[in-house]
Design a protein around this motif. Sequence first.
Motif, mmCIF file in Angstrom:
data_model
loop_
_atom_site.group_PDB
_atom_site.id
_atom_site.type_symbol
_atom_site.label_atom_id
_atom_site.label_comp_id
_atom_site.label_asym_id
_atom_site.label_seq_id
_atom_site.Cartn_x
_atom_site.Cartn_y
_atom_site.Cartn_z
ATOM 1 N N GLU A 184 0.841 -1.324 0.041
ATOM 2 C CA GLU A 184 0.088 -0.027 -0.149
ATOM 3 C C GLU A 184 0.718 1.242 -0.059
ATOM 4 O OE1 GLU A 184 -2.458 -0.329 3.287
ATOM 5 O OE2 GLU A 184 -3.644 -2.209 2.390
ATOM 6 N N ARG A 185 1.977 1.320 0.752
ATOM 7 C CA ARG A 185 2.901 2.552 0.631
ATOM 8 C C ARG A 185 4.176 2.493 -0.638
ATOM 9 N NH1 ARG A 185 5.922 1.959 5.996
ATOM 10 N NH2 ARG A 185 6.937 3.803 5.296
ATOM 11 N N THR A 186 3.764 1.460 -1.296
ATOM 12 C CA THR A 186 4.572 1.279 -2.758
ATOM 13 C C THR A 186 3.900 2.099 -3.909
ATOM 14 O OG1 THR A 186 6.289 -0.183 -1.582
ATOM 15 C CG2 THR A 186 6.248 0.193 -4.150
ATOM 16 N N ILE A 187 4.010 3.079 -4.332
ATOM 17 C CA ILE A 187 3.268 3.829 -5.376
ATOM 18 C C ILE A 187 4.074 3.048 -6.917
ATOM 19 C CG2 ILE A 187 2.496 5.788 -6.702
ATOM 20 C CD1 ILE A 187 3.096 6.999 -3.746
ATOM 21 N N PRO A 188 3.250 2.259 -7.704
ATOM 22 C CA PRO A 188 3.736 1.956 -8.747
ATOM 23 C C PRO A 188 4.528 3.019 -9.666
ATOM 24 C CG PRO A 188 1.652 0.878 -8.537
ATOM 25 C CD PRO A 188 1.774 2.009 -7.270
ATOM 26 N N GLY A 189 5.782 2.674 -10.070
ATOM 27 C CA GLY A 189 6.242 3.502 -10.813
ATOM 28 C C GLY A 189 7.266 4.577 -10.235
ATOM 29 N N VAL A 190 6.992 4.647 -8.868
ATOM 30 C CA VAL A 190 7.812 5.578 -7.982
ATOM 31 C C VAL A 190 9.137 4.658 -7.279
ATOM 32 C CG1 VAL A 190 7.826 7.120 -6.030
ATOM 33 C CG2 VAL A 190 6.007 7.119 -7.793
ATOM 34 N N ASP A 191 10.180 5.374 -7.569
ATOM 35 C CA ASP A 191 11.223 4.586 -6.930
ATOM 36 C C ASP A 191 11.358 5.053 -5.477
ATOM 37 O OD1 ASP A 191 13.919 3.526 -6.366
ATOM 38 O OD2 ASP A 191 14.797 3.943 -8.193
ATOM 39 N N TRP A 192 11.187 4.285 -4.572
ATOM 40 C CA TRP A 192 11.132 4.426 -3.175
ATOM 41 C C TRP A 192 12.587 4.565 -2.668
ATOM 42 C CZ3 TRP A 192 13.708 0.578 -0.335
ATOM 43 C CH2 TRP A 192 13.809 -0.485 -1.072
ATOM 44 N N ARG A 193 13.497 3.908 -3.414
ATOM 45 C CA ARG A 193 15.121 4.122 -2.891
ATOM 46 C C ARG A 193 15.391 5.558 -3.138
ATOM 47 N NH1 ARG A 193 14.585 -0.940 -5.440
ATOM 48 N NH2 ARG A 193 15.518 -2.412 -4.117
ATOM 49 N N LYS A 194 15.213 6.192 -4.142
ATOM 50 C CA LYS A 194 15.522 7.716 -4.339
ATOM 51 C C LYS A 194 14.539 8.393 -3.605
ATOM 52 C CE LYS A 194 17.029 6.961 -9.343
ATOM 53 N NZ LYS A 194 16.509 7.328 -10.552
ATOM 54 N N ALA A 195 13.457 8.195 -3.327
ATOM 55 C CA ALA A 195 12.451 9.150 -2.263
ATOM 56 C C ALA A 195 13.320 9.005 -0.930
ATOM 57 C CB ALA A 195 11.205 8.513 -2.416
ATOM 58 N N ARG A 196 13.535 7.770 -0.525
ATOM 59 C CA ARG A 196 14.234 7.687 0.750
ATOM 60 C C ARG A 196 15.674 8.497 0.792
ATOM 61 N NH1 ARG A 196 15.721 1.863 2.694
ATOM 62 N NH2 ARG A 196 13.561 1.653 3.003
ATOM 63 N N ARG A 197 16.250 8.566 -0.052
ATOM 64 C CA ARG A 197 17.493 9.362 -0.209
ATOM 65 C C ARG A 197 17.297 10.650 -0.118
ATOM 66 N NH1 ARG A 197 19.798 6.668 -5.165
ATOM 67 N NH2 ARG A 197 19.210 4.462 -4.588
ATOM 68 N N LYS A 198 16.385 11.134 -0.782
ATOM 69 C CA LYS A 198 16.186 12.599 -0.684
ATOM 70 C C LYS A 198 15.618 13.009 0.968
ATOM 71 C CE LYS A 198 14.556 13.146 -5.503
ATOM 72 N NZ LYS A 198 13.590 13.511 -6.533
ATOM 73 N N LYS A 199 14.769 12.088 1.444
ATOM 74 C CA LYS A 199 14.542 12.461 2.807
ATOM 75 C C LYS A 199 15.594 12.604 3.677
ATOM 76 C CE LYS A 199 9.642 10.563 2.652
ATOM 77 N NZ LYS A 199 8.964 9.500 3.013
#
Length: 106
Positions: A86-101
């Motif tokens: 549910e927290r993983t949005i298809p097509g969105v790279d969660w690794r990059k989003a985590r690094r930005k945070k």
Amino acid sequence: MFDYHGVKWKKKRLKMLRLDGYKCQVAKMYGGNEEANTVHHIYPADEYPQYAWCDWNLISVSQKGHNKLENRQTGELTELGKMLQERTIPGVDWRKARRKKQIPPR
């Protein structure tokens, strides 16, 4: 059924383990530090074949972490596995989003 024994998967698995530093991402969520040896499909490959090879859909986990995400008897996602999905949005790279945070603002 997804082929977990083929050369293509073996190469993809190694790529994902390297990308995650061979660290279990489930343990990391809870402040732990375990070695990853498995790559889990957040959106199961058999149900979502269009996402089977997407980096954002793959997460490195330990055997213990994998058991927390998927019922090993039935193959069904556990509550934690469903929450991760549910927290993983298809097509969105969660690794990059985590690094930005993690990068503090200037």
